[in-house]
Each structure stands twice: as C-alpha cells, then as structure tokens.
Design a protein around this motif. Structure first.
Motif, PDB file in Angstrom:
ATOM      1  N   GLN A 127      56.663  51.285  21.338  1.00 54.86           N
ATOM      2  CA  GLN A 127      57.093  52.133  22.422  1.00 54.86           C
ATOM      3  C   GLN A 127      57.302  53.666  21.786  1.00 54.86           C
ATOM      4  O   GLN A 127      57.835  54.163  22.591  1.00 54.86           O
ATOM      5  N   THR A 149      63.311  51.361  18.751  1.00 57.38           N
ATOM      6  CA  THR A 149      63.382  51.379  21.004  1.00 57.38           C
ATOM      7  C   THR A 149      63.992  50.444  21.392  1.00 57.38           C
ATOM      8  O   THR A 149      64.811  49.881  21.634  1.00 57.38           O
ATOM      9  N   GLY A 150      63.056  49.984  21.156  1.00 57.93           N
ATOM     10  CA  GLY A 150      63.158  47.870  20.826  1.00 57.93           C
ATOM     11  C   GLY A 150      63.565  47.211  19.901  1.00 57.93           C
ATOM     12  O   GLY A 150      63.742  47.953  18.775  1.00 57.93           O
ATOM     13  N   HIS A 164      64.208  45.904  27.868  1.00 57.47           N
ATOM     14  CA  HIS A 164      65.510  46.601  27.324  1.00 57.47           C
ATOM     15  C   HIS A 164      66.049  46.045  28.446  1.00 57.47           C
ATOM     16  O   HIS A 164      68.315  46.449  28.982  1.00 57.47           O
ATOM     17  N   ASP A 201      67.099  42.895  23.847  1.00 52.77           N
ATOM     18  CA  ASP A 201      66.569  43.898  22.647  1.00 52.77           C
ATOM     19  C   ASP A 201      67.602  43.933  22.053  1.00 52.77           C
ATOM     20  O   ASP A 201      68.142  45.438  21.732  1.00 52.77           O
ATOM     21  N   SER A 205      68.759  47.299  19.871  1.00 52.14           N
ATOM     22  CA  SER A 205      68.280  47.737  19.413  1.00 52.14           C
ATOM     23  C   SER A 205      68.404  49.435  19.961  1.00 52.14           C
ATOM     24  O   SER A 205      69.662  49.839  19.666  1.00 52.14           O
ATOM     25  N   TYR A 225      67.616  51.450  22.672  1.00 48.34           N
ATOM     26  CA  TYR A 225      68.495  51.169  23.608  1.00 48.34           C
ATOM     27  C   TYR A 225      69.428  50.945  23.848  1.00 48.34           C
ATOM     28  O   TYR A 225      70.284  51.210  23.996  1.00 48.34           O
ATOM     29  N   TRP A 226      69.695  49.785  22.663  1.00 52.32           N
ATOM     30  CA  TRP A 226      70.970  49.100  22.885  1.00 52.32           C
ATOM     31  C   TRP A 226      72.318  49.923  23.012  1.00 52.32           C
ATOM     32  O   TRP A 226      73.261  50.225  23.149  1.00 52.32           O
ATOM     33  N   ARG A 280      72.092  52.844  25.113  1.00 50.65           N
ATOM     34  CA  ARG A 280      72.918  52.826  26.476  1.00 50.65           C
ATOM     35  C   ARG A 280      74.599  52.186  26.383  1.00 50.65           C
ATOM     36  O   ARG A 280      75.563  52.847  27.201  1.00 50.65           O
ATOM     37  N   VAL A 333      64.436  54.871  29.317  1.00 46.33           N
ATOM     38  CA  VAL A 333      63.905  54.266  28.550  1.00 46.33           C
ATOM     39  C   VAL A 333      63.895  55.237  26.689  1.00 46.33           C
ATOM     40  O   VAL A 333      65.216  54.514  26.351  1.00 46.33           O
ATOM     41  N   ALA A 375      67.594  55.540  24.581  1.00 42.65           N
ATOM     42  CA  ALA A 375      67.129  55.245  23.537  1.00 42.65           C
ATOM     43  C   ALA A 375      67.590  56.965  22.104  1.00 42.65           C
ATOM     44  O   ALA A 375      67.747  56.403  20.769  1.00 42.65           O
TER      45      ALA A 375
END
Length: 307
Positions: free
Chosen positions: A13, A118-119, A138, A142, A145, A147-148, A151, A195, A199
């Motif tokens: 990604q 990212t993931g 996501h 994930d 990650s 993204y996690w 977020r 996404v 991230a």
C-alpha cells in the motif's frame, strides 16, 4: 542466475517496488505508487507490467507478484494470464505479500515475520505448514499497523479536544493538516486517499513518543503488543521450535520504542526466540518466489501459471 528475464513485483500500500533481473543477473528497479485497496487490483498490477515492458521495450519471461490485499492467488493468476498487457509473459507466480516478506527476511528458516507498514500481516512457517495472521485490512484488522497507530492518534486528539482524554502534543500535528479540528472528520471522510492519510500520522506519533508524550507512548506500546500477539500466534499455530527465528520489518518497526516493546512482549512468552535482521526485502522475496520447489511449506500459498 536466472535462465530468463524475471520481473519481481512487491506490491504494497505504501509503494509498488519492482526489480527486473536479466539472465546475466544484472538488475534494474522501479518504484510505483502503492496499491489502492478500494480499487480493482488487476488493472493496477497489469499497468506496472505494461510500464516496465514499455520502458525496456521487451516483455519479461516470468513475472512474480507479492501483493497486499490479495484475496485469491488462483483467481488473480488466471486473470493476469488473460490480461492483454501480459500477453507476452510466459510464466506468472502470484502470492500474498506476507509470503514474499517472509522469504525476503528469513529465507528457508522456520519462524515468523511481521511486516508492519500502512497495513500489517504476519506469516509463520513451521516444520510442515504455514499460517497467516491478520492482514485483514484497516476495517477488520491490521492491528498495530501504521493505519492503526494513526487512527489511535486521531482518536486521542479528538478525545483531548472534547475533554474526554488527556492533552497531547499530537494535537498540534493534526492541526497542521486541519486547523479546524471540528471539521477535520468531514475532510478526512471525503478524501479518496484517507487510508494513507490516517497512516501518515504514525510517524509523528512515534516521534512524539520518543520525546516523552504520554499519549503517544501509550499508542506505540499498544501497537507493539498487537504485533507481538500476531507473531506469537503464528509461532504457536505452526508448531515452530522454541528457538524459532523472528523477523520484523516495515516503517512501524523503525521506532525504537515500538521495536523494543515488541521484542520484550515476544520474549515474555518465547524467551528463546531469535530476533534476526532481515536477510533481504520483500522485493528480494518476490525474486526468490520464482525458485521455490514444490515441497516447500509455502508452496500452497501461491498460484503459478505458464503458457
């Protein structure tokens, strides 16, 4: 040394990395924009092959794909074999990028590899079989990650804004992008690249954790715990030996705090686990994919087509 020209593709990604290896073992590399998981995968992969063919003025004999977001290696291999941009390719090998990450990091050793960008996805290989842990995207997974983490950072900032949580230096980071926090969610939800936007807050979260921000530290430690949980599950399910090798790659593990907390959590359950530096990269694993024998534990995890 390959007998034919090989194009290896590591499609994540964050970016799509490619390496063209000639029969004399010389190589060229190109970097393309990352896979967009909310759009059809086939067209994105075929476009990369078409562009390399255009630049070199010759189609590769063999193309290997390690792909983020892959749902069916068999179906994707069939579709790629039929795609007009790959009409002159003689052999295609397709797998999830967890397989190429594992091969790039540990090669033929037993153990587990977590790749957290990212993931995130973890792959474990034991004496007889392999298993994949997470990498479910996501929305459904994930955990740990980029993204996690991003977020969690955005959540913490809005909690601080509302008075539901402690103050954090991450607020200034988010305000650099969206000065009005109360309209930030509208801009984010309407973004086509949300996404990667989410991230993108992982790196400043790690930086503020290193500077002592308590909220950022908590987020990074929680991410490390999630990554360790995935690795431990992979080792357990595959009956990997007590001293199995563990590899950890990706931008998230570039944080000293995340890496040290991750290793500490793994050692709490697996004190004899061996943390090893990556022997190579996911792109190197995509090259190795072309040469895996039928008896390898990972053989069931890729699809091969020839003409």
């Amino acid at each position: 040394m390959p007998e034919h020209t090989l194009l290896a593709i590591d499609a994540g990604q964050t970016g799509i990395k490619t390496r063209l290896v000639a029969p004399d073992d010389t190589a060229q590399e190109w970097l393309f924009p990352g896979v967009l998981t909310d759009r059809p995968l086939l067209a994105q992969l075929a476009a990369v092959v078409a562009e390399v063919t255009r630049v070199t003025n010759e189609a590769p004999h063999t193309v290997t794909f390690g792909v983020s977001g892959l749902t069916s290696a068999e179906a994707e291999a069939d579709a790629l074999m039929r795609h007009p941009d790959l009409a002159d390719v003689h052999r295609i090998v397709v797998t999830h990028d967890s397989v190429t990450s594992f091969l790039g990091v540990l090669g033929d050793r037993q153990g587990a590899v977590v790749a957290a960008g990212t993931g995130v996805v973890t792959l474990g290989v034991g004496p007889e079989h392999s298993t994949r842990v997470d990498g479910w995207g996501h929305i459904m997974g994930d955990a740990g990650s980029g993204y996690w983490i991003g977020r969690a950072a955005l959540d913490a900032v809005m909690r601080a804004h509302d008075g539901r949580g402690p103050a954090t230096a991450l607020t200034a980071v988010v305000k650099e992008r969206w000065p009005d926090l109360e309209t930030a969610y509208v801009a984010l939800q309407s973004s086509e690249d949300r996404v990667r936007t989410v991230a993108s807050f992982a790196a400043p979260t790690a930086a503020h954790a290193a500077s002592g921000d308590d909220v950022a530290i908590g987020i990074c430690r929680a991410a490390a715990a999630e990554l360790a949980t995935a690795v431990l599950a992979a080792l357990r399910v595959t009956d990997a030996p007590a001293d199995a090798a563990v590899g950890a790659i990706g931008g998230v593990l570039g944080s000293d705090l995340v890496r040290s907390a991750f290793e500490e959590a793994v050692r709490a359950e697996r004190p004899d686990a061996r943390f090893v530096p990556a022997a190579g990269s996911g792109l190197g694993g995509a090259v190795a994919l072309a040469h895996l024998g039928p008896g390898h534990p990972l053989h069931e995890r890729f699809a091969e087509r020839t003409r």
